[in-house]
Scaffold this motif. Structure first.
Motif, short mmCIF file in Angstrom:
data_model
loop_
_atom_site.label_atom_id
_atom_site.label_comp_id
_atom_site.label_asym_id
_atom_site.label_seq_id
_atom_site.Cartn_x
_atom_site.Cartn_y
_atom_site.Cartn_z
N ILE A 34 26.43 4.47 -20.44
CA ILE A 34 25.39 3.49 -20.77
C ILE A 34 24.08 4.26 -20.80
CG2 ILE A 34 24.28 1.32 -20.15
CD1 ILE A 34 26.79 0.63 -18.52
N VAL A 35 23.50 4.38 -21.98
CA VAL A 35 22.40 5.33 -22.19
C VAL A 35 21.20 4.64 -22.82
CG1 VAL A 35 21.71 7.48 -23.31
CG2 VAL A 35 24.07 7.20 -22.52
N ASP A 36 20.05 4.77 -22.17
CA ASP A 36 18.80 4.26 -22.74
C ASP A 36 18.35 5.25 -23.82
OD1 ASP A 36 16.40 3.09 -23.35
OD2 ASP A 36 15.71 2.94 -21.27
N ILE A 37 18.06 4.74 -25.01
CA ILE A 37 17.64 5.62 -26.10
C ILE A 37 16.30 6.27 -25.77
CG2 ILE A 37 16.75 5.61 -28.47
CD1 ILE A 37 18.99 3.73 -29.22
N ILE A 38 15.38 5.51 -25.17
CA ILE A 38 14.06 6.05 -24.82
C ILE A 38 14.05 6.36 -23.33
CG2 ILE A 38 11.58 5.61 -24.74
CD1 ILE A 38 11.97 3.63 -27.02
N LEU A 39 14.09 7.65 -22.99
CA LEU A 39 14.12 8.06 -21.59
C LEU A 39 12.77 8.57 -21.11
CD1 LEU A 39 17.59 9.86 -21.61
CD2 LEU A 39 17.03 7.72 -20.44
N ASP A 40 11.85 8.79 -22.03
CA ASP A 40 10.52 9.28 -21.67
C ASP A 40 9.48 8.49 -22.47
OD1 ASP A 40 8.22 10.58 -20.98
OD2 ASP A 40 8.98 12.60 -21.36
N ILE A 41 8.98 7.42 -21.86
CA ILE A 41 8.04 6.54 -22.58
C ILE A 41 6.70 7.21 -22.82
CG2 ILE A 41 9.11 4.40 -21.76
CD1 ILE A 41 6.93 4.21 -19.65
N TYR A 46 35.78 10.30 -28.03
CA TYR A 46 35.96 8.87 -28.31
C TYR A 46 35.60 7.98 -27.12
CZ TYR A 46 38.57 10.78 -32.23
OH TYR A 46 38.94 11.49 -33.35
N THR A 47 34.99 8.54 -26.09
CA THR A 47 34.61 7.74 -24.92
C THR A 47 33.53 6.73 -25.30
OG1 THR A 47 35.10 9.62 -23.48
CG2 THR A 47 33.77 7.84 -22.55
N PRO A 48 33.68 5.45 -24.89
CA PRO A 48 32.67 4.44 -25.25
C PRO A 48 31.26 4.79 -24.76
CG PRO A 48 34.64 3.40 -24.38
CD PRO A 48 34.81 4.88 -24.16
N ILE A 49 30.31 4.66 -25.67
CA ILE A 49 28.89 4.81 -25.34
C ILE A 49 28.17 3.52 -25.72
CG2 ILE A 49 26.73 6.05 -25.83
CD1 ILE A 49 28.35 8.52 -26.49
N ILE A 50 27.45 2.96 -24.77
CA ILE A 50 26.62 1.77 -25.04
C ILE A 50 25.17 2.18 -24.92
CG2 ILE A 50 25.95 -0.51 -24.20
CD1 ILE A 50 28.82 -0.91 -23.23
N PHE A 51 24.38 1.90 -25.95
CA PHE A 51 22.96 2.23 -25.92
C PHE A 51 22.13 1.05 -25.44
CE2 PHE A 51 24.13 5.53 -29.13
CZ PHE A 51 23.61 6.63 -28.44
N ILE A 52 21.10 1.37 -24.66
CA ILE A 52 20.09 0.38 -24.26
C ILE A 52 18.89 0.61 -25.16
CG2 ILE A 52 18.68 -0.50 -22.37
CD1 ILE A 52 20.59 1.07 -20.47
N TYR A 101 29.71 2.32 -29.12
CA TYR A 101 30.56 1.15 -28.86
C TYR A 101 29.77 -0.14 -29.03
CZ TYR A 101 34.00 -1.86 -26.66
OH TYR A 101 34.92 -2.85 -26.42
N GLY A 102 28.49 -0.12 -28.66
CA GLY A 102 27.67 -1.32 -28.78
C GLY A 102 26.26 -1.10 -28.28
N TYR A 103 25.47 -2.16 -28.34
CA TYR A 103 24.07 -2.12 -27.91
C TYR A 103 23.79 -3.16 -26.84
CZ TYR A 103 22.38 0.95 -31.62
OH TYR A 103 22.14 2.03 -32.42
N ILE A 104 22.92 -2.79 -25.91
CA ILE A 104 22.32 -3.75 -25.00
C ILE A 104 20.85 -3.81 -25.38
CG2 ILE A 104 21.66 -4.24 -22.62
CD1 ILE A 104 24.16 -2.73 -21.72
#
Length: 241
Positions: A53-60, A83-89, A106-109
């Motif tokens: 689960i990865v935030d796209i913006i890690l350095d505001i 192929y491991t699921p990655i969900i972006f924040i 895999y998807g977005y939050i």
């Protein structure tokens, strides 16, 4: 089986909320929370993560920052995470096409969170089985012939006098010269393989009993393999993956 989840998020409140939602999904999970990319990458190499689960913006502080995507690119370059699921924040729309097409997202939050929608997405991702893990194959060239060895069919492998012998579930043996246990583990990229002493690798799937006090593993067919003193700690840690 417990699944390992990595949350890469610079906002502590967001990370803790996601941790809480993951724990409410009902699946056994071990959750790592990181905000530093280098530490997260080291953790990825040392463990087998089943969900990112990865935030796209890690350095505001950086205008246009998309360091989360750069991290995902690095993860995808590792064979076991192809192929491991990655969900972006994210609250962004621009990266969507790239992330889906190139990074197999895999998807977005989306921020702000819709709690029930997020829980549903997390539950689905935790239930996702990665195809191909049990289909790992080692290929060896011997006497001009290419031999495939299915990793899931190896009970254990033992090295003696610079020759490794694979003991297979069908009762046969296959020997290959001048291969080390380290090379086999690197080439296989198969999580069920665990090195238990300097010259032996066992397949976790076929372990019947472990006697840590005496340093002995009993495998299918009542075969016993020793646990080396120098390998005991790593062996125990590997069993908990």
């Amino acid at each position: 089986m417990e699944k390992k989840v990595l949350i890469l998020e610079d906002n502590d409140k967001t990370a803790l909320l996601l941790k809480q939602l993951l724990e409410e999904c009902g699946s056994p999970v071990k959750i790592y929370i990181e905000k530093d990319i280098e530490r997260a990458y080291a953790l990825v190499l040392q463990n087998r993560i089943q969900l990112f689960i990865v935030d796209i913006i890690l350095d505001i502080s950086k205008p246009g920052d998309t360091s989360g995507i750069r991290f995902a690119e690095s993860v995808r370059s590792i064979a076991k995470y192809k192929y491991t699921p990655i969900i972006f924040i994210t609250s962004l729309q621009d990266p969507e096409i790239y992330a889906y097409r190139e990074l197999h997202c895999y998807g977005y939050i989306e921020k702000p969170f819709a709690i029930e929608q997020v829980k549903r997405l997390l539950s689905e991702a935790l239930d996702c089985n990665i195809a191909g893990e049990d289909d790992r194959v080692l290929h060896f060239r011997k006497d001009g012939i290419l031999y495939p060895i299915q990793c899931s069919e190896v009970i254990y492998a033992q090295s003696v006098n610079h020759t490794i012998c694979f003991y297979l579930t069908n009762g046969t043996e296959f020997k290959i010269s001048y291969k080390t246990c380290k090379q086999i583990l690197e080439e296989a990229e198969y999580d069920e393989f665990i090195q238990c002493n300097r010259g032996a690798i066992v397949n976790r799937k076929y372990i019947g009993n472990i006697d840590l006090a005496n340093g002995v593993i009993t495998l299918r067919g009542n075969v016993t393999v020793d646990i080396g003193i120098r390998y005991k700690k790593k062996f125990i840690e590997a069993l908990q993956w």
